[in-house]
Enzyme design. Structure first.
Site, PDB file in Angstrom:
ATOM      1  CE  LYS A  63      10.877 -39.235  16.602  1.00  0.00           C
ATOM      2  NZ  LYS A  63      11.762 -39.922  15.678  1.00  0.00           N
ATOM      3  CG  ASN A  96      13.658 -19.446  27.006  1.00  0.00           C
ATOM      4  OD1 ASN A  96      14.755 -19.459  27.539  1.00  0.00           O
ATOM      5  ND2 ASN A  96      12.526 -19.583  27.712  1.00  0.00           N
ATOM      6  CE  LYS A 123       7.219  -8.151  30.271  1.00  0.00           C
ATOM      7  NZ  LYS A 123       8.348  -8.670  29.511  1.00  0.00           N
ATOM      8  CG  ASP A 162       5.305 -16.128  28.275  1.00  0.00           C
ATOM      9  OD1 ASP A 162       5.577 -16.093  29.491  1.00  0.00           O
ATOM     10  OD2 ASP A 162       5.678 -15.256  27.464  1.00  0.00           O
ATOM     11  CG  ASP A 179       3.346 -14.092  35.114  1.00  0.00           C
ATOM     12  OD1 ASP A 179       4.225 -14.071  35.998  1.00  0.00           O
ATOM     13  OD2 ASP A 179       3.332 -13.309  34.150  1.00  0.00           O
ATOM     14  CB  ILE A 180       6.181 -18.161  38.758  1.00  0.00           C
ATOM     15  CG1 ILE A 180       5.986 -19.426  37.915  1.00  0.00           C
ATOM     16  CG2 ILE A 180       6.590 -18.506  40.185  1.00  0.00           C
ATOM     17  CD1 ILE A 180       7.275 -20.180  37.597  1.00  0.00           C
ATOM     18  CE  LYS A 202       4.910 -10.429  34.614  1.00  0.00           C
ATOM     19  NZ  LYS A 202       5.551 -11.672  34.178  1.00  0.00           N
TER      20      LYS A 202
HETATM   21  N1  CTP Z   1       7.781 -14.870  34.567  1.00  0.00           N
HETATM   22  C1  CTP Z   1       7.215 -15.814  35.406  1.00  0.00           C
HETATM   23  N2  CTP Z   1       6.321 -16.718  34.910  1.00  0.00           N
HETATM   24  C2  CTP Z   1       5.970 -16.690  33.620  1.00  0.00           C
HETATM   25  C3  CTP Z   1       6.537 -15.736  32.736  1.00  0.00           C
HETATM   26  C4  CTP Z   1       7.456 -14.842  33.263  1.00  0.00           C
HETATM   27  O1  CTP Z   1       7.526 -15.838  36.591  1.00  0.00           O
HETATM   28  N3  CTP Z   1       5.095 -17.568  33.159  1.00  0.00           N
HETATM   29  C5  CTP Z   1       8.715 -13.885  35.127  1.00  0.00           C
HETATM   30  C6  CTP Z   1      10.120 -13.993  34.596  1.00  0.00           C
HETATM   31  O2  CTP Z   1      10.903 -14.844  35.429  1.00  0.00           O
HETATM   32  C7  CTP Z   1      10.602 -12.561  34.658  1.00  0.00           C
HETATM   33  C8  CTP Z   1       9.337 -11.752  34.448  1.00  0.00           C
HETATM   34  O3  CTP Z   1       8.256 -12.615  34.754  1.00  0.00           O
HETATM   35  O4  CTP Z   1      11.126 -12.213  35.922  1.00  0.00           O
HETATM   36  C9  CTP Z   1       9.149 -11.202  33.080  1.00  0.00           C
HETATM   37  O5  CTP Z   1       9.305 -12.230  32.114  1.00  0.00           O
HETATM   38  P1  CTP Z   1       9.229 -11.900  30.557  1.00  0.00           P
HETATM   39  O6  CTP Z   1       9.418 -13.186  29.808  1.00  0.00           O
HETATM   40  O7  CTP Z   1      10.119 -10.743  30.238  1.00  0.00           O
HETATM   41  O8  CTP Z   1       7.782 -11.348  30.383  1.00  0.00           O
HETATM   42  P2  CTP Z   1       6.360 -11.986  30.395  1.00  0.00           P
HETATM   43  O9  CTP Z   1       5.678 -11.612  31.664  1.00  0.00           O
HETATM   44  O10 CTP Z   1       6.426 -13.439  30.085  1.00  0.00           O
HETATM   45  O11 CTP Z   1       5.639 -11.193  29.233  1.00  0.00           O
HETATM   46  P3  CTP Z   1       5.970 -11.187  27.632  1.00  0.00           P
HETATM   47  O12 CTP Z   1       6.470 -12.574  27.320  1.00  0.00           O
HETATM   48  O13 CTP Z   1       4.687 -10.868  27.020  1.00  0.00           O
HETATM   49  O14 CTP Z   1       7.003 -10.127  27.423  1.00  0.00           O
END
Ligand code: CTP
Length: 400
Positions: free
Chosen positions: A287, A208, A339, A277, A304-305, A343
């Site tokens: 490749k 990203n 969130k 994600d 999701d950490i 979380k």
């Molecule tokens: N985060 C994480 N691990 C993931 C995805 C997100 O630890 N696999 C953490 C990010 O570091 C951030 C928070 O969760 O602090 C929210 O991340 P965000 O990308 O805004 O949301 P998501 O939980 O991924 O949900 P979505 O993509 O559906 O908005």
């Protein structure tokens, strides 16, 4: 951190005076209100007009100035200052101040101020290593003065060695450090930053636009405030912040491993990273060649950490204060609040990444902060450095 701070910039005579101009520019750009005092010798190298134009304030050169003395110029300047920087500081000026001599505008102001004093010496290498100079520096250090050491190189006098004025950026950093509150001493903070990369094959990945700027700004600000900072960083182009321990990772799974094995003893965890994600179900070791007109890559969910951290109740001595980020393009308040709750966070920093001045790869941000107790705060538009300071201010007020 320097916004609206009153800074005295004392300039002594020496070829390095031109670097003081660059330092003034950095300080002014950071929002400081800089008042320059030039010694007589400094005026032999550069005219006061240069400093006056760049600072927007009159330059002080004389101890007894009929206009300024109506409010006793050197005393009022000394009283109002938040910080006094002397750059370049000559052996003569440092010697006079160490001996308690106050015979011009600069030395008198330094004697009269209660603000922190930061010297950036510049001189011939033999003067610098002279035990008389070294003793003067030691004495001033004992009285709480700070020094930005000169660097080595070829000196204006023809000698090679230590004596060149430190780069303006290093003096600027020392100024920021001198003005930072030390309210995070004894605290251990883990920060994640940057994007993660999920490899498809040896030459391609999913990622990203995250630049890591927000997480790095937080790491730098926390370190300046005295915290022990561990930065777990995805791939970024940013330099390692001074005094911060950095662990580099690439993928979400690597980030998860580093976070989970290092969280014991942390008082605060700030998850500023933009974690991907999903990752490709299969990573090709060679490749992938172009064949069909269309192709499909099957993705599987990454851990999701943050949610994993929020679910921790046992295994570590005490749950760290948990801060998440919410990068949204729509329904900011609803999504961020969701969130925060789902979380199990203590705080979430929500920002609208669809705006040009907020989000990925820019130096500013527009954040809304939401807290576990239902309260919130709108930070408005500010630089990522300023926002980092504001986030830490809020965290400190919530720490046990
Ligand atoms: N985060 C994480 N691990 C993931 C995805 C997100 O630890 N696999 C953490 C990010 O570091 C951030 C928070 O969760 O602090 C929210 O991340 P965000 O990308 O805004 O949301 P998501 O939980 O991924 O949900 P979505 O993509 O559906 O908005």
């Amino acid at each position: 951190m320097l916004r609206n701070k009153k800074i005295i910039l004392g300039v002594c005579g020496g070829i390095a005076v031109y670097k003081a101009i660059e330092l003034l520019r950095l300080l002014s750009k950071a929002g400081a209100d800089v008042h320059v005092i030039m010694t007589r010798a400094a005026q032999e190298f550069v005219t006061p007009l240069t400093f006056q134009t760049l600072s927007g304030n009159p330059v002080h050169t004389e101890l007894f100035n009929l206009i300024a003395e109506r409010e006793i110029g050197h005393i009022s300047l000394a009283d109002r200052a938040d910080l006094c920087i002397i750059a370049p500081a000559t052996a003569n000026c440092i010697g006079k101040i160490a001996a308690g001599i106050a015979d011009d505008m600069l030395t008198t102001t330094v004697m009269a101020t209660k603000a922190p004093v930061l010297f950036a010496p510049a001189m011939n290498v033999n003067m610098y290593t002279n035990p008389i100079y070294q003793e003067n520096e030691d004495k001033l250090r004992r009285f709480g003065c700070r020094f930005v050491a000169p660097v080595s190189g070829s000196l204006a006098c023809g000698w090679e060695g230590k004596g060149k004025l430190a780069p303006p950026e290093a003096i600027f950093e020392a100024a920021v450090s001198a003005l930072s509150p030390r309210d995070l001493i004894g605290r251990k903070i883990m920060i994640t930053a940057g994007p993660t990369r999920e490899e498809i094959d040896p030459v391609r990945f999913i990622s990203n636009y995250s630049s890591g700027k927000m997480g790095y700004a937080l790491a730098r600000a926390a370190q300046l405030r005295g915290a022990e900072v561990l930065l777990i960083s995805g791939p970024t182009a940013l330099p390692k912040p001074d005094g911060v321990r950095v662990v580099n990772v690439t993928s979400a799974v690597e980030m998860q491993n580093e976070v989970m094995t290092r969280l014991d003893g942390c008082d605060v965890i700030i998850k500023a990273a933009a974690v991907a994600d999903y990752r490709p179900k299969m990573r090709s070791s060679t490749k992938i060649k172009k064949k069909a007109d269309s192709t499909t890559i099957e993705l599987v969910k990454n851990p999701d950490i943050l949610a994993e951290l929020g679910a921790i109740n046992t295994g570590i001595k005490r749950r760290p204060f948990l801060v998440g980020f919410a990068a949204e393009t729509d329904a900011l308040v609803e999504n961020a609040s969701k969130k925060l709750k789902e979380k199990n966070l203590d705080m979430i920093v929500a920002n609208d990444v669809s705006q040009v001045d907020s989000g990925f790869n820019v130096d500013t941000n527009r954040a809304l902060l939401f807290f576990r107790d239902g309260s919130s705060s709108d930070c408005g538009l500010m630089s990522k450095d300023q926002l980092a300071g504001t986030i830490l201010d809020y965290i400190i007020t919530h720490l046990p």
